[in-house]
Design a protein around this motif. Structure first.
Motif, mmCIF file in Angstrom:
data_model
loop_
_atom_site.group_PDB
_atom_site.id
_atom_site.type_symbol
_atom_site.label_atom_id
_atom_site.label_comp_id
_atom_site.label_asym_id
_atom_site.label_seq_id
_atom_site.Cartn_x
_atom_site.Cartn_y
_atom_site.Cartn_z
ATOM 1 N N ALA A 1 45.144 20.731 34.542
ATOM 2 C CA ALA A 1 46.423 20.182 34.070
ATOM 3 C C ALA A 1 46.844 20.741 32.722
ATOM 4 N N CYS A 2 46.019 21.564 32.101
ATOM 5 C CA CYS A 2 46.258 21.932 30.699
ATOM 6 C C CYS A 2 47.566 22.681 30.478
ATOM 7 N N LEU A 3 47.982 23.476 31.439
ATOM 8 C CA LEU A 3 49.263 24.169 31.290
ATOM 9 C C LEU A 3 50.403 23.361 31.891
ATOM 10 N N MET A 4 50.191 22.857 33.104
ATOM 11 C CA MET A 4 51.270 22.149 33.789
ATOM 12 C C MET A 4 51.638 20.841 33.076
ATOM 13 N N ALA A 5 50.635 20.133 32.536
ATOM 14 C CA ALA A 5 50.924 18.908 31.787
ATOM 15 C C ALA A 5 51.752 19.227 30.548
ATOM 16 N N ALA A 6 51.420 20.336 29.899
ATOM 17 C CA ALA A 6 52.195 20.740 28.722
ATOM 18 C C ALA A 6 53.632 21.059 29.112
ATOM 19 N N PHE A 7 53.805 21.864 30.175
ATOM 20 C CA PHE A 7 55.156 22.206 30.612
ATOM 21 C C PHE A 7 55.961 20.950 30.952
ATOM 22 N N LYS A 8 55.327 20.013 31.650
ATOM 23 C CA LYS A 8 56.009 18.774 32.000
ATOM 24 C C LYS A 8 56.383 17.990 30.744
ATOM 25 N N SER A 9 55.469 17.935 29.789
ATOM 26 C CA SER A 9 55.729 17.214 28.548
ATOM 27 C C SER A 9 56.875 17.851 27.779
ATOM 28 N N TYR A 10 56.929 19.175 27.749
ATOM 29 C CA TYR A 10 57.982 19.851 27.006
ATOM 30 C C TYR A 10 59.346 19.640 27.658
ATOM 31 N N VAL A 11 59.361 19.513 28.999
ATOM 32 C CA VAL A 11 60.616 19.177 29.682
ATOM 33 C C VAL A 11 61.117 17.814 29.224
ATOM 34 N N LEU A 12 60.186 16.892 28.977
ATOM 35 C CA LEU A 12 60.557 15.537 28.555
ATOM 36 C C LEU A 12 60.959 15.474 27.089
ATOM 37 N N PHE A 13 60.299 16.260 26.228
ATOM 38 C CA PHE A 13 60.464 16.111 24.781
ATOM 39 C C PHE A 13 61.408 17.131 24.142
ATOM 40 N N PHE A 14 61.597 18.308 24.753
ATOM 41 C CA PHE A 14 62.341 19.383 24.098
ATOM 42 C C PHE A 14 63.627 19.696 24.856
ATOM 43 N N PRO A 15 64.676 20.173 24.146
ATOM 44 C CA PRO A 15 65.926 20.537 24.817
ATOM 45 C C PRO A 15 65.743 21.739 25.737
ATOM 46 N N GLU A 16 66.531 21.781 26.779
ATOM 47 C CA GLU A 16 66.393 22.778 27.828
ATOM 48 C C GLU A 16 66.483 24.209 27.309
ATOM 49 N N LYS A 17 67.337 24.444 26.326
ATOM 50 C CA LYS A 17 67.584 25.816 25.876
ATOM 51 C C LYS A 17 66.363 26.474 25.253
ATOM 52 N N ILE A 18 65.387 25.683 24.793
ATOM 53 C CA ILE A 18 64.215 26.303 24.163
ATOM 54 C C ILE A 18 62.975 26.239 25.051
ATOM 55 N N TRP A 19 63.121 25.874 26.326
ATOM 56 C CA TRP A 19 61.949 25.839 27.198
ATOM 57 C C TRP A 19 61.209 27.179 27.246
ATOM 58 N N PRO A 20 61.900 28.333 27.432
ATOM 59 C CA PRO A 20 61.139 29.591 27.454
ATOM 60 C C PRO A 20 60.370 29.832 26.156
ATOM 61 N N ARG A 21 60.972 29.439 25.016
ATOM 62 C CA ARG A 21 60.335 29.671 23.721
ATOM 63 C C ARG A 21 59.104 28.783 23.539
ATOM 64 N N ILE A 22 59.256 27.486 23.804
ATOM 65 C CA ILE A 22 58.130 26.583 23.610
ATOM 66 C C ILE A 22 57.031 26.870 24.623
ATOM 67 N N ASN A 23 57.433 27.268 25.845
ATOM 68 C CA ASN A 23 56.425 27.669 26.819
ATOM 69 C C ASN A 23 55.670 28.903 26.343
ATOM 70 N N GLY A 24 56.396 29.803 25.667
ATOM 71 C CA GLY A 24 55.743 30.987 25.127
ATOM 72 C C GLY A 24 54.709 30.643 24.072
ATOM 73 N N PHE A 25 55.020 29.685 23.198
ATOM 74 C CA PHE A 25 54.034 29.253 22.199
ATOM 75 C C PHE A 25 52.840 28.567 22.858
ATOM 76 N N GLN A 26 53.097 27.809 23.909
ATOM 77 C CA GLN A 26 51.992 27.192 24.643
ATOM 78 C C GLN A 26 51.080 28.265 25.236
ATOM 79 N N MET A 27 51.677 29.286 25.833
ATOM 80 C CA MET A 27 50.875 30.371 26.399
ATOM 81 C C MET A 27 50.130 31.133 25.311
ATOM 82 N N ALA A 28 50.743 31.241 24.122
ATOM 83 C CA ALA A 28 50.059 31.900 23.012
ATOM 84 C C ALA A 28 48.791 31.149 22.625
ATOM 85 N N ALA A 29 48.821 29.825 22.748
ATOM 86 C CA ALA A 29 47.603 29.045 22.488
ATOM 87 C C ALA A 29 46.506 29.440 23.464
#
Length: 409
Positions: free
Chosen positions: A114-142
């Motif tokens: 769940a470590c990636l998918m839970a993060a992606f789901k959480s970011y959909v809930l907490f962050f605006p849609e326009k920055i999903w690729p960016r925040i997902n990129g930082f998650q992948m950088a981790a």
């Protein structure tokens, strides 16, 4: 950064640590492979099966995981599963048979699923849609930092303890991360009323019946699985047997590959976002990056044009391109299906990664191993080209699907 106020960091940091751990587990066998072979007396196909077990255990949880994420929320689901990763690391460290370490590896794969998918789901809930690729990129950088830690830092730790001691340390880190996710991440549920179970199953069917999904799924699965298979295990033995490197040199190349991967995750997220503002879809950016990755793999197989370390670094950068497909697919479905969309593509990626990582070992095992334990160059060439051919087939399907959709309009 402006979109990372303290409240947002409470969401990002624990999930980032979870994915850091997931990636560390995923690729650590590339460094400790010689120790596993020596201690457990296993051949290339058994080494491939052992390491690939992570992927099949990971994949087995993806469809129910999508339902659980959409129904119970990412915080509780990830915290619960990470306890299995800690238990698996203990089993792995304490086992002295191939069966034992396979069981431990399976627990680890399930625990970090769940470590990636839970993060992606959480970011959909907490962050605006326009920055999903960016925040997902930082998650992948981790995750890239996890891969980096699995190289030279692991080599340093192995000077103080053996691989068993290393996995006991990873068990402690798993339990600590579970607690961080549970007690630091705030609770936030989707505003939509959770569907009944039957409706959630229909949501999965909706994803798998979609041409938008199948247009890109084969290429994404083959590209991501190929990169995971090489980086997660076979890059290390290849650098030893084909490039003639020793373990410190191998760890260094894998470290720089991981650094390039981090840069790729962050840079490609920004690039995709900027190009999207100019009318270039995220999917087109993803496909272009995956095609470049295929070219680099071809150059690696035949050791053409550039120094070997540089080729692996470039592969690390563009091997991340497939993750952009996740964000692209999320835009094609209702937000309530976001968990099931990303876990559906992840299911295909990790089933394919299991098959490819094991299959590479089976192909390599068709040639004799030297007395020093080195594998035959022809085995590497045949297996790596087979992986590349499957990616090319995925790209051909993408072009066919585009053509078909265009003529249906």
């Amino acid at each position: 950064m402006s979109f990372f106020p303290p409240s947002a960091l409470r969401v990002f940091i624990p999930f980032a640590f979870g994915f850091f751990l997931s990636y560390l587990f995923r690729v650590v066998n590339a460094v400790i492979a010689p120790d596993l072979v020596a201690d457990l007396h296993i051949d290339p196909s058994q080494l491939g099966l052992l390491t690939a077990t992570y992927f099949i255990a990971f994949a087995s949880s993806q469809l129910p995981l999508g339902i659980f994420l959409d129904r119970f929320g990412p915080r509780k689901v990830e915290a619960f599963l990470l306890t299995f990763a800690g238990a698996g690391a203990i089993i792995f460290a304490r086992s002295h048979t191939l069966t034992g370490v396979i069981i431990g590896r399976a627990f680890i794969g399930f625990g970090v699923s769940a470590c990636l998918m839970a993060a992606f789901k959480s970011y959909v809930l907490f962050f605006p849609e326009k920055i999903w690729p960016r925040i997902n990129g930082f998650q992948m950088a981790a995750g890239g930092l996890g891969a980096l830690s699995a190289a030279t830092p692991v080599e340093w730790i192995l000077r103080l303890t053996d691989w068993r001691g290393l996995f006991l340390l990873l068990a402690l880190f798993s339990f600590a991360t579970a607690l961080a996710v549970l007690f630091i991440v705030p609770e936030k549920k989707s505003k939509a009323t959770p569907d009944r179970f039957s409706q959630q199953i229909k949501g999965i069917k909706q994803v798998f019946k979609s041409l938008d999904f199948w247009k890109i799924a084969p290429l994404t699965a083959m590209s991501q699985a190929g990169f995971l298979s090489l980086q997660g295990l076979w890059a290390g033995p290849w650098l030893r047997d084909i490039a003639g490197m020793q373990r410190p040199q191998i760890a260094s190349v894998l470290s720089w590959t991981a650094i390039s991967m981090i840069c790729g995750f962050i840079s490609l997220g920004f690039i995709a976002e900027k190009l999207a503002q100019r009318g270039v879809s995220i999917l087109v950016t993803a496909v272009t990056g995956m095609c470049i990755s295929m070219v680099i793999q071809f150059l690696i197989v035949f050791k053409l044009f550039l120094p070997i370390p540089l080729l692996w670094m470039i592969l690390g950068f563009f091997g991340t391109s497939g993750i952009l497909s996740y964000a692209s697919l999320t835009y094609s479905f209702p937000k309530a299906l976001s968990g099931r969309v990303t876990t559906s593509i992840n299911l295909l990626v990790f089933i394919t990664a299991f098959i490819l990582q094991w299959a590479i070992g089976i192909i390599i095992n068709q040639w004799e191993t030297t007395a020093a334990g080195h594998y035959h160059p022809s085995g590497y060439k045949a297996s790596f080209l087979a992986v590349l051919g499957l990616q090319a087939a995925g790209f051909a399907w993408y072009l066919f699907a585009l053509f078909k959709k265009k003529h249906q309009k």
